[in-house]
Design a protein around this motif. Structure first.
Motif, PDB file in Angstrom:
ATOM      1  N   LEU A  83       3.343 -29.924   3.562  1.00  0.00           N
ATOM      2  CA  LEU A  83       2.937 -29.144   2.403  1.00  0.00           C
ATOM      3  C   LEU A  83       4.173 -28.889   1.547  1.00  0.00           C
ATOM      4  O   LEU A  83       5.193 -28.409   2.053  1.00  0.00           O
ATOM      5  N   THR A  84       4.097 -29.224   0.272  1.00  0.00           N
ATOM      6  CA  THR A  84       5.238 -29.028  -0.622  1.00  0.00           C
ATOM      7  C   THR A  84       4.802 -28.202  -1.820  1.00  0.00           C
ATOM      8  O   THR A  84       3.738 -28.438  -2.392  1.00  0.00           O
ATOM      9  N   PHE A  85       5.628 -27.240  -2.196  1.00  0.00           N
ATOM     10  CA  PHE A  85       5.280 -26.304  -3.266  1.00  0.00           C
ATOM     11  C   PHE A  85       6.295 -26.372  -4.406  1.00  0.00           C
ATOM     12  O   PHE A  85       7.500 -26.254  -4.170  1.00  0.00           O
ATOM     13  N   HIS A  86       5.789 -26.544  -5.618  1.00  0.00           N
ATOM     14  CA  HIS A  86       6.643 -26.450  -6.807  1.00  0.00           C
ATOM     15  C   HIS A  86       6.704 -24.986  -7.239  1.00  0.00           C
ATOM     16  O   HIS A  86       5.673 -24.310  -7.299  1.00  0.00           O
ATOM     17  N   ASP A  87       7.889 -24.514  -7.569  1.00  0.00           N
ATOM     18  CA  ASP A  87       8.028 -23.099  -7.939  1.00  0.00           C
ATOM     19  C   ASP A  87       7.888 -22.869  -9.438  1.00  0.00           C
ATOM     20  O   ASP A  87       8.213 -21.793  -9.927  1.00  0.00           O
ATOM     21  N   ASP A  88       7.364 -23.861 -10.157  1.00  0.00           N
ATOM     22  CA  ASP A  88       7.215 -23.688 -11.612  1.00  0.00           C
ATOM     23  C   ASP A  88       5.812 -23.221 -11.999  1.00  0.00           C
ATOM     24  O   ASP A  88       5.441 -23.249 -13.163  1.00  0.00           O
ATOM     25  N   GLY A  89       5.021 -22.769 -11.014  1.00  0.00           N
ATOM     26  CA  GLY A  89       3.680 -22.274 -11.313  1.00  0.00           C
ATOM     27  C   GLY A  89       3.688 -20.899 -11.956  1.00  0.00           C
ATOM     28  O   GLY A  89       2.802 -20.549 -12.722  1.00  0.00           O
ATOM     29  N   VAL A  90       4.713 -20.091 -11.619  1.00  0.00           N
ATOM     30  CA  VAL A  90       4.864 -18.767 -12.235  1.00  0.00           C
ATOM     31  C   VAL A  90       6.312 -18.616 -12.695  1.00  0.00           C
ATOM     32  O   VAL A  90       7.225 -19.158 -12.094  1.00  0.00           O
ATOM     33  N   THR A  91       6.518 -17.880 -13.782  1.00  0.00           N
ATOM     34  CA  THR A  91       7.866 -17.770 -14.337  1.00  0.00           C
ATOM     35  C   THR A  91       8.357 -16.331 -14.486  1.00  0.00           C
ATOM     36  O   THR A  91       9.540 -16.069 -14.376  1.00  0.00           O
ATOM     37  N   ALA A  92       7.460 -15.406 -14.769  1.00  0.00           N
ATOM     38  CA  ALA A  92       7.891 -14.024 -14.965  1.00  0.00           C
ATOM     39  C   ALA A  92       8.496 -13.469 -13.679  1.00  0.00           C
ATOM     40  O   ALA A  92       8.048 -13.781 -12.577  1.00  0.00           O
ATOM     41  N   LYS A  93       9.532 -12.646 -13.815  1.00  0.00           N
ATOM     42  CA  LYS A  93      10.261 -12.142 -12.649  1.00  0.00           C
ATOM     43  C   LYS A  93       9.355 -11.422 -11.670  1.00  0.00           C
ATOM     44  O   LYS A  93       9.419 -11.645 -10.459  1.00  0.00           O
ATOM     45  N   GLU A  94       8.460 -10.575 -12.169  1.00  0.00           N
ATOM     46  CA  GLU A  94       7.599  -9.794 -11.285  1.00  0.00           C
ATOM     47  C   GLU A  94       6.654 -10.708 -10.495  1.00  0.00           C
ATOM     48  O   GLU A  94       6.493 -10.561  -9.282  1.00  0.00           O
ATOM     49  N   THR A  95       6.028 -11.655 -11.180  1.00  0.00           N
ATOM     50  CA  THR A  95       5.052 -12.513 -10.505  1.00  0.00           C
ATOM     51  C   THR A  95       5.732 -13.537  -9.608  1.00  0.00           C
ATOM     52  O   THR A  95       5.206 -13.895  -8.554  1.00  0.00           O
ATOM     53  N   TYR A  96       6.898 -14.013  -9.979  1.00  0.00           N
ATOM     54  CA  TYR A  96       7.616 -14.975  -9.145  1.00  0.00           C
ATOM     55  C   TYR A  96       7.912 -14.350  -7.780  1.00  0.00           C
ATOM     56  O   TYR A  96       7.586 -14.928  -6.745  1.00  0.00           O
ATOM     57  N   GLY A  97       8.503 -13.183  -7.793  1.00  0.00           N
ATOM     58  CA  GLY A  97       8.826 -12.511  -6.537  1.00  0.00           C
ATOM     59  C   GLY A  97       7.591 -12.161  -5.742  1.00  0.00           C
ATOM     60  O   GLY A  97       7.546 -12.338  -4.517  1.00  0.00           O
ATOM     61  N   THR A  98       6.557 -11.673  -6.427  1.00  0.00           N
ATOM     62  CA  THR A  98       5.325 -11.262  -5.752  1.00  0.00           C
ATOM     63  C   THR A  98       4.664 -12.425  -5.035  1.00  0.00           C
ATOM     64  O   THR A  98       4.372 -12.349  -3.830  1.00  0.00           O
ATOM     65  N   TYR A  99       4.418 -13.517  -5.760  1.00  0.00           N
ATOM     66  CA  TYR A  99       3.661 -14.624  -5.173  1.00  0.00           C
ATOM     67  C   TYR A  99       4.484 -15.450  -4.194  1.00  0.00           C
ATOM     68  O   TYR A  99       3.953 -15.931  -3.193  1.00  0.00           O
ATOM     69  N   MET A 100       5.758 -15.596  -4.451  1.00  0.00           N
ATOM     70  CA  MET A 100       6.599 -16.304  -3.488  1.00  0.00           C
ATOM     71  C   MET A 100       6.655 -15.529  -2.171  1.00  0.00           C
ATOM     72  O   MET A 100       6.537 -16.116  -1.090  1.00  0.00           O
ATOM     73  N   ASN A 101       6.825 -14.224  -2.233  1.00  0.00           N
ATOM     74  CA  ASN A 101       6.877 -13.421  -1.009  1.00  0.00           C
ATOM     75  C   ASN A 101       5.533 -13.397  -0.288  1.00  0.00           C
ATOM     76  O   ASN A 101       5.486 -13.423   0.948  1.00  0.00           O
ATOM     77  N   GLN A 102       4.431 -13.346  -1.040  1.00  0.00           N
ATOM     78  CA  GLN A 102       3.113 -13.396  -0.415  1.00  0.00           C
ATOM     79  C   GLN A 102       2.930 -14.724   0.329  1.00  0.00           C
ATOM     80  O   GLN A 102       2.427 -14.747   1.464  1.00  0.00           O
ATOM     81  N   LEU A 103       3.334 -15.812  -0.304  1.00  0.00           N
ATOM     82  CA  LEU A 103       3.219 -17.122   0.331  1.00  0.00           C
ATOM     83  C   LEU A 103       4.101 -17.208   1.572  1.00  0.00           C
ATOM     84  O   LEU A 103       3.673 -17.712   2.621  1.00  0.00           O
ATOM     85  N   LEU A 104       5.301 -16.692   1.484  1.00  0.00           N
ATOM     86  CA  LEU A 104       6.204 -16.706   2.631  1.00  0.00           C
ATOM     87  C   LEU A 104       5.644 -15.873   3.789  1.00  0.00           C
ATOM     88  O   LEU A 104       5.806 -16.232   4.960  1.00  0.00           O
ATOM     89  N   ASP A 105       4.980 -14.772   3.467  1.00  0.00           N
ATOM     90  CA  ASP A 105       4.338 -13.958   4.512  1.00  0.00           C
ATOM     91  C   ASP A 105       3.248 -14.759   5.226  1.00  0.00           C
ATOM     92  O   ASP A 105       3.128 -14.721   6.457  1.00  0.00           O
ATOM     93  N   ILE A 106       2.443 -15.471   4.451  1.00  0.00           N
ATOM     94  CA  ILE A 106       1.358 -16.287   5.011  1.00  0.00           C
ATOM     95  C   ILE A 106       1.928 -17.368   5.934  1.00  0.00           C
ATOM     96  O   ILE A 106       1.427 -17.598   7.035  1.00  0.00           O
ATOM     97  N   LEU A 107       2.974 -18.031   5.492  1.00  0.00           N
ATOM     98  CA  LEU A 107       3.589 -19.099   6.276  1.00  0.00           C
ATOM     99  C   LEU A 107       4.236 -18.558   7.546  1.00  0.00           C
ATOM    100  O   LEU A 107       4.117 -19.151   8.625  1.00  0.00           O
TER     101      LEU A 107
END
Length: 263
Positions: free
Chosen positions: A41-65
């Motif tokens: 599974l490979t994820f591109h980090d260009d799906g979200v750009t705003a600082k708040e959403t980048y941190g939120t969704y990246m951390n949520q994904l990392l929690d799931i993994l």
């Protein structure tokens, strides 16, 4: 010579031959042929750009993994590596791979060549080699500054795999060997793309069903870090694991010897 010694000698020759073939890996890879149920599974980090959403969704994904002990590959832009070092540190500490997505995914329109990305185009629509190498090296250095390790894998942020379309992108397969020789990054594309950008990007079921109906061992799956993708990943990984799949990073897969490793 005993039968055991002969068998051991043949086994050694077989392994050496497999390693020799693997060492000749093509400059560009999109699919693997492993001897087990591995999927990347490979994820591109260009799906979200705003600082708040980048941190939120990246951390949520990392929690799931982390909960599922799944290892994946994150393709990151150099600009995001500089903006969000704590996220990059967490990705690294969680033993995921941090791969290279160039410096910044941005698109500009040229009147004669269509879409371009990151690099300057010459009058005949040819990208400048030095700029391609520079953006890969620049991002790799940014990753190394935070993690202590440069990137090993590169994927261009824009590429048109459909030869029937006329949209122009700066990357083509002929640059793969140049990138590998000049930057040490193996080009890895994908064999299965999830519809998480565009019309279906708000439907978690579409993302989930697309992967589960089509995924097979050795696939490299392209995803983007978007809210919908993050929401779908728990169910996707649970189903993959229940079917016997193990999710690993691209560099882990690249380290395995095989007599028919990729295409």
């Amino acid at each position: 010579m005993s039968l055991m010694v002969i068998w051991m000698a043949l086994l050694l020759v077989s392994f050496t031959e497999a390693r020799r073939k693997w060492d000749k890996i093509d400059p560009e890879v999109s699919l693997f042929y492993p001897g087990a149920h591995y999927i990347m599974l490979t994820f591109h980090d260009d799906g979200v750009t705003a600082k708040e959403t980048y941190g939120t969704y990246m951390n949520q994904l990392l929690d799931i993994l982390e909960k599922r002990k799944a290892r994946v590959t994150f393709f990151v832009q150099g600009t995001n590596v500089e903006k969000y070092p704590e996220i990059i540190k967490r990705i690294h500490s969680n033993k995921h791979e941090i791969a290279n997505l160039g410096w910044e995914s941005k698109e500009s329109v040229s009147t004669s060549t269509g879409s371009t990305a990151e690099v300057t185009m010459t009058s005949d629509g040819t990208p400048i080699d030095e700029e391609i190498i520079h953006l890969v090296k620049q991002t790799s250095q940014a990753i190394e500054k935070i993690t202590g390790k440069p990137s090993k894998v590169f994927r261009p942020p824009y590429i048109n795999k459909d030869k029937g379309k006329t949209t122009f992108t700066y990357y083509s397969s002929k640059y793969a060997e140049l990138i590998r020789s000049q930057t040490g990054n193996q080009v890895v594309l994908w064999s299965l793309e999830s519809p998480d950008i565009g019309v279906t990007s708000t439907n978690t079921k579409v993302i989930e069903e697309n992967i589960m109906k089509k995924a097979k061992k050795g696939d490299v799956v392209l995803l983007h870090v978007t809210p919908t993708t993050v929401n779908a990943m728990g169910a996707v990984i649970d189903q993959l694991q229940s079917q016997g799949y193990e999710t690993i990073t691209l560099s882990e897969m690249l380290s395995f010897p095989d007599d028919k490793p990729h295409r």
